[in-house]
Design a protein around this motif. Structure first.
Motif, PDB file in Angstrom:
ATOM      1  N   UNK A   1      52.685  11.212  62.981  1.00 15.21           N
ATOM      2  CA  UNK A   1      53.979  11.328  62.303  1.00 15.21           C
ATOM      3  C   UNK A   1      55.097  11.568  63.306  1.00 15.21           C
ATOM      4  N   UNK A   2      54.748  12.206  64.404  1.00 13.61           N
ATOM      5  CA  UNK A   2      55.715  12.476  65.470  1.00 13.61           C
ATOM      6  C   UNK A   2      56.254  11.158  66.041  1.00 13.61           C
ATOM      7  N   UNK A   3      57.569  10.935  65.939  1.00 13.95           N
ATOM      8  CA  UNK A   3      58.156   9.650  66.323  1.00 13.95           C
ATOM      9  C   UNK A   3      57.977   9.333  67.806  1.00 13.95           C
ATOM     10  N   UNK A   4      58.079  10.363  68.645  1.00 11.94           N
ATOM     11  CA  UNK A   4      57.948  10.140  70.078  1.00 11.94           C
ATOM     12  C   UNK A   4      56.531   9.677  70.422  1.00 11.94           C
ATOM     13  N   UNK A   5      55.569  10.340  69.837  1.00  5.78           N
ATOM     14  CA  UNK A   5      54.173   9.989  70.058  1.00  5.78           C
ATOM     15  C   UNK A   5      53.878   8.602  69.489  1.00  5.78           C
ATOM     16  N   UNK A   6      54.447   8.343  68.340  1.00 13.70           N
ATOM     17  CA  UNK A   6      54.223   7.063  67.689  1.00 13.70           C
ATOM     18  C   UNK A   6      54.761   5.906  68.534  1.00 13.70           C
ATOM     19  N   UNK A   7      55.926   6.113  69.157  1.00 20.27           N
ATOM     20  CA  UNK A   7      56.474   5.044  69.981  1.00 20.27           C
ATOM     21  C   UNK A   7      55.626   4.819  71.227  1.00 20.27           C
ATOM     22  N   UNK A   8      54.972   5.874  71.716  1.00 18.04           N
ATOM     23  CA  UNK A   8      54.045   5.692  72.837  1.00 18.04           C
ATOM     24  C   UNK A   8      52.845   4.846  72.422  1.00 18.04           C
ATOM     25  N   UNK A   9      52.358   5.102  71.250  1.00 18.16           N
ATOM     26  CA  UNK A   9      51.237   4.299  70.747  1.00 18.16           C
ATOM     27  C   UNK A   9      51.664   2.847  70.637  1.00 18.16           C
ATOM     28  N   UNK A  10      52.825   2.631  70.053  1.00 20.65           N
ATOM     29  CA  UNK A  10      53.301   1.266  69.834  1.00 20.65           C
ATOM     30  C   UNK A  10      53.510   0.540  71.157  1.00 20.65           C
ATOM     31  N   UNK A  11      53.987   1.282  72.165  1.00 26.31           N
ATOM     32  CA  UNK A  11      54.236   0.673  73.466  1.00 26.31           C
ATOM     33  C   UNK A  11      52.945   0.169  74.100  1.00 26.31           C
ATOM     34  N   UNK A  12      51.836   0.778  73.749  1.00 27.29           N
ATOM     35  CA  UNK A  12      50.583   0.346  74.362  1.00 27.29           C
ATOM     36  C   UNK A  12      49.801  -0.643  73.505  1.00 27.29           C
ATOM     37  N   UNK A  13      50.382  -1.028  72.395  1.00 25.59           N
ATOM     38  CA  UNK A  13      49.742  -2.042  71.558  1.00 25.59           C
ATOM     39  C   UNK A  13      50.527  -3.350  71.671  1.00 25.59           C
TER      40      UNK A  13
END
Ligand SMILES: [Zn+2]
Length: 83
Positions: free
Chosen positions: A31-43
């Motif tokens: 749910x954390x937006x910062x963490x989520x964007x890190x995930x997205x950056x690696x996909x």
């Protein structure tokens, strides 16, 4: 039935449905937006955003990065989460 990993090319839980490999653990997007964007950056998926049902399997994480949490639901209905 376990969810299938959303990472392109990943066979996490696809083969498991054919009973040839064990199921992998899967993780929902944080749910954390910062963490989520890190995930997205690696996909490597373009023009895509995860739905609430999108998951990533444990093949994409170092063991040390995985924080397993257990949730205890108390008798009054409130939940306690411990890491
Ligand atoms: Zn995967």
């Amino acid at each position: 039935m376990p969810k299938r990993c959303c990472v392109p090319g990943c066979k996490g839980n696809y083969e498991a449905e054919l009973r040839s490999t064990p199921y992998r653990s899967v993780f929902r997007f944080p749910k954390n937006e910062e963490l989520k964007s890190k995930w997205l950056a690696s996909i490597p998926r373009k023009n895509w955003s995860p739905s609430k049902d999108s998951v990533v399997c444990d093949a994409h994480f170092q063991q040390a990065e995985i924080v397993r949490t257990e949730t205890y639901v108390l008798q009054d209905g409130s939940a306690n989460t411990e890491s």
